[in-house]
Design an enzyme around this catalytic site. Structure first.
Site, PDB file in Angstrom:
ATOM      1  N   GLN A 156       0.842  -1.199   0.000  1.00  0.00           N
ATOM      2  CA  GLN A 156       0.000   0.000   0.000  1.00  0.00           C
ATOM      3  C   GLN A 156       0.880   1.253   0.000  1.00  0.00           C
ATOM      4  O   GLN A 156       0.588   2.225  -0.697  1.00  0.00           O
ATOM      5  CB  GLN A 156      -0.939  -0.003   1.222  1.00  0.00           C
ATOM      6  CG  GLN A 156      -2.030   1.052   1.167  1.00  0.00           C
ATOM      7  CD  GLN A 156      -3.078   0.782   0.088  1.00  0.00           C
ATOM      8  OE1 GLN A 156      -3.367  -0.367  -0.254  1.00  0.00           O
ATOM      9  NE2 GLN A 156      -3.637   1.834  -0.469  1.00  0.00           N
ATOM     10  N   VAL A 186      -5.784   6.495  -4.649  1.00  0.00           N
ATOM     11  CA  VAL A 186      -5.132   5.382  -3.946  1.00  0.00           C
ATOM     12  C   VAL A 186      -5.146   5.718  -2.451  1.00  0.00           C
ATOM     13  O   VAL A 186      -4.639   6.770  -2.047  1.00  0.00           O
ATOM     14  CB  VAL A 186      -3.666   5.203  -4.425  1.00  0.00           C
ATOM     15  CG1 VAL A 186      -2.994   4.079  -3.633  1.00  0.00           C
ATOM     16  CG2 VAL A 186      -3.619   4.900  -5.911  1.00  0.00           C
ATOM     17  N   ALA A 187      -5.725   4.835  -1.673  1.00  0.00           N
ATOM     18  CA  ALA A 187      -5.857   5.139  -0.238  1.00  0.00           C
ATOM     19  C   ALA A 187      -4.487   5.235   0.434  1.00  0.00           C
ATOM     20  O   ALA A 187      -3.566   4.458   0.141  1.00  0.00           O
ATOM     21  CB  ALA A 187      -6.692   4.063   0.433  1.00  0.00           C
ATOM     22  N   SER A 192      -6.786   1.837   3.862  1.00  0.00           N
ATOM     23  CA  SER A 192      -7.353   0.979   2.820  1.00  0.00           C
ATOM     24  C   SER A 192      -7.887  -0.340   3.380  1.00  0.00           C
ATOM     25  O   SER A 192      -7.209  -1.013   4.150  1.00  0.00           O
ATOM     26  CB  SER A 192      -6.293   0.669   1.757  1.00  0.00           C
ATOM     27  OG  SER A 192      -6.805  -0.313   0.862  1.00  0.00           O
ATOM     28  N   HIS A 194      -8.153  -2.876   1.665  1.00  0.00           N
ATOM     29  CA  HIS A 194      -7.380  -3.971   1.067  1.00  0.00           C
ATOM     30  C   HIS A 194      -6.350  -4.491   2.070  1.00  0.00           C
ATOM     31  O   HIS A 194      -5.898  -5.626   1.976  1.00  0.00           O
ATOM     32  CB  HIS A 194      -6.664  -3.484  -0.200  1.00  0.00           C
ATOM     33  CG  HIS A 194      -7.606  -3.284  -1.352  1.00  0.00           C
ATOM     34  ND1 HIS A 194      -8.079  -4.327  -2.115  1.00  0.00           N
ATOM     35  CD2 HIS A 194      -8.173  -2.158  -1.866  1.00  0.00           C
ATOM     36  CE1 HIS A 194      -8.893  -3.857  -3.059  1.00  0.00           C
ATOM     37  NE2 HIS A 194      -8.967  -2.537  -2.923  1.00  0.00           N
ATOM     38  N   ASP A 201     -11.049  -5.649  -5.627  1.00  0.00           N
ATOM     39  CA  ASP A 201     -11.456  -4.905  -6.810  1.00  0.00           C
ATOM     40  C   ASP A 201     -11.802  -5.945  -7.860  1.00  0.00           C
ATOM     41  O   ASP A 201     -10.983  -6.812  -8.176  1.00  0.00           O
ATOM     42  CB  ASP A 201     -10.314  -4.002  -7.296  1.00  0.00           C
ATOM     43  CG  ASP A 201     -10.017  -2.891  -6.287  1.00  0.00           C
ATOM     44  OD1 ASP A 201     -10.931  -2.559  -5.501  1.00  0.00           O
ATOM     45  OD2 ASP A 201      -8.883  -2.385  -6.256  1.00  0.00           O
ATOM     46  N   GLU A 249     -16.518   4.107  -6.846  1.00  0.00           N
ATOM     47  CA  GLU A 249     -15.686   3.012  -7.360  1.00  0.00           C
ATOM     48  C   GLU A 249     -16.561   1.800  -7.665  1.00  0.00           C
ATOM     49  O   GLU A 249     -16.749   0.950  -6.799  1.00  0.00           O
ATOM     50  CB  GLU A 249     -14.600   2.619  -6.330  1.00  0.00           C
ATOM     51  CG  GLU A 249     -13.522   3.667  -6.149  1.00  0.00           C
ATOM     52  CD  GLU A 249     -12.296   3.126  -5.397  1.00  0.00           C
ATOM     53  OE1 GLU A 249     -12.338   1.963  -4.950  1.00  0.00           O
ATOM     54  OE2 GLU A 249     -11.309   3.872  -5.285  1.00  0.00           O
ATOM     55  N   HIS A 252     -15.006  -1.785  -6.362  1.00  0.00           N
ATOM     56  CA  HIS A 252     -14.465  -2.145  -5.050  1.00  0.00           C
ATOM     57  C   HIS A 252     -15.556  -2.784  -4.181  1.00  0.00           C
ATOM     58  O   HIS A 252     -16.511  -2.118  -3.784  1.00  0.00           O
ATOM     59  CB  HIS A 252     -13.897  -0.879  -4.375  1.00  0.00           C
ATOM     60  CG  HIS A 252     -13.304  -1.128  -3.019  1.00  0.00           C
ATOM     61  ND1 HIS A 252     -11.939  -1.088  -2.764  1.00  0.00           N
ATOM     62  CD2 HIS A 252     -13.886  -1.395  -1.823  1.00  0.00           C
ATOM     63  CE1 HIS A 252     -11.721  -1.329  -1.483  1.00  0.00           C
ATOM     64  NE2 HIS A 252     -12.900  -1.517  -0.880  1.00  0.00           N
TER      65      HIS A 252
END
Ligand SMILES: [Zn+2]
Length: 288
Positions: A156, A186-187, A192, A194, A201, A249, A252
């Site tokens: 990340q 982008v976090a 995030s 993720h 995604d 998004e 996501h």
């Protein structure tokens, strides 16, 4: 003669006595009638009062019941069903956003499982539902594809740093402004989903760009309609950026468990709203 007179006198006395007796009888009957009538009047008056009282009580009860029904109806409309207090701390409802960031040591240790030949990983606990969702999609003739899943902290960080670099180059911004802009796409590390293995995604195999064109694809339409059945929600929906703090998004997906996914989808909520958390604010607000 005297006999006749005596008899007449006697008979007059008798008549008088009879009349007196008749008068007494009449009086008694009259009195009795009056008593009965008065009693009847009193009883029917009491009965009427009772009836009126009962009618009033019933009316009040009906009013109260109607008011309650109206209130309940309103509550149903205005008050959404949110996450139960006992559920809020469950792993699958963990909130990660710009207002609730993690530092590196906060990130939960996730036991991941590798999904496919591409090597994408997710929290092992969501594997079964994820596979079921993809199976159902394929059975319906769809072919969605994963293009991002679990990201380790360092991944990340490099994604974010790379994005800042690109924004600085392409738009001539200084690092601080570029960082703000980069974070809308982008976090920032720690914000995030993720990083906790619960986000994916997913794009259409017929259209792989990460842009709004995704929502027009049949694969994405299928996911938006069906993902909740498998515990997933489209996490950053259209017109909710001021709450999620992330741009729209349409790729996501976030695992929240089947019950929450159903309630969130049915009520058109975001995870922030479902958890009763503060909105994050529009991510594009501070861009220069
Ligand atoms: Zn994502």
């Amino acid at each position: 003669m005297s006999d006749i007179r005596q008899r007449r006198r006697r008979s007059r006395r008798n008549i008088k006595r009879i009349r007196q007796r008749n008068r007494r009888v009449l009086l008694s009957v009259g009195l009795l009638c009056f008593i009965v009538w008065a009693g009847f009047v009193n009883v029917s008056k009491q009965k009427k009062e009772q009836e009126a009282e009962q009618a009033y009580a019933e009316q009040q009860e009906k009013k109260a019941r109607e008011a309650k029904e109206v209130k309940a109806g309103k509550e149903e409309k205005d008050e959404p069903v949110l996450a139960a207090e006992s559920e809020k701390n469950k792993w699958y409802l963990k909130l990660v956003n710009a207002k609730n960031p993690m530092i590196q040591t906060d990130v939960p240790e996730v036991e991941t499982e590798t999904l496919d030949s591409e090597g994408y990983q997710v929290d092992a606990r969501i594997m079964k539902d994820l596979e079921a969702m993809f199976e159902a999609a394929r059975a319906d003739g769809r072919s969605p594809m994963i293009c991002s899943a679990f990201r380790a902290w360092d991944t990340q960080v490099s994604l974010y740093q790379n994005k800042i670099g690109r924004v600085m180059n392409e738009e001539g911004l200084n690092e601080e402004d570029a960082a703000i802009k980069a974070a809308t796409v982008v976090a920032k590390p720690g914000t995030s989903e993720h990083q906790i293995g619960l986000a994916l995604d997913i794009v259409s195999s017929e259209y792989t760009n990460l842009d709004e064109g995704q929502m027009e694809t049949e694969d994405q339409k299928w996911l938006m309609e069906n993902s909740w059945k498998y515990g997933f929600i489209l996490r950053y929906p259209l017109d909710k950026s001021d709450i999620t703090g992330v741009i729209f998004e349409p790729w996501h997906y976030r695992y929240v468990g089947k019950k929450a996914a159903k309630e969130i989808t049915e009520q058109n909520l975001t995870l922030e709203e479902y958890l009763g958390e503060e909105p994050v604010g529009d991510p594009t607000e501070n861009i220069k």
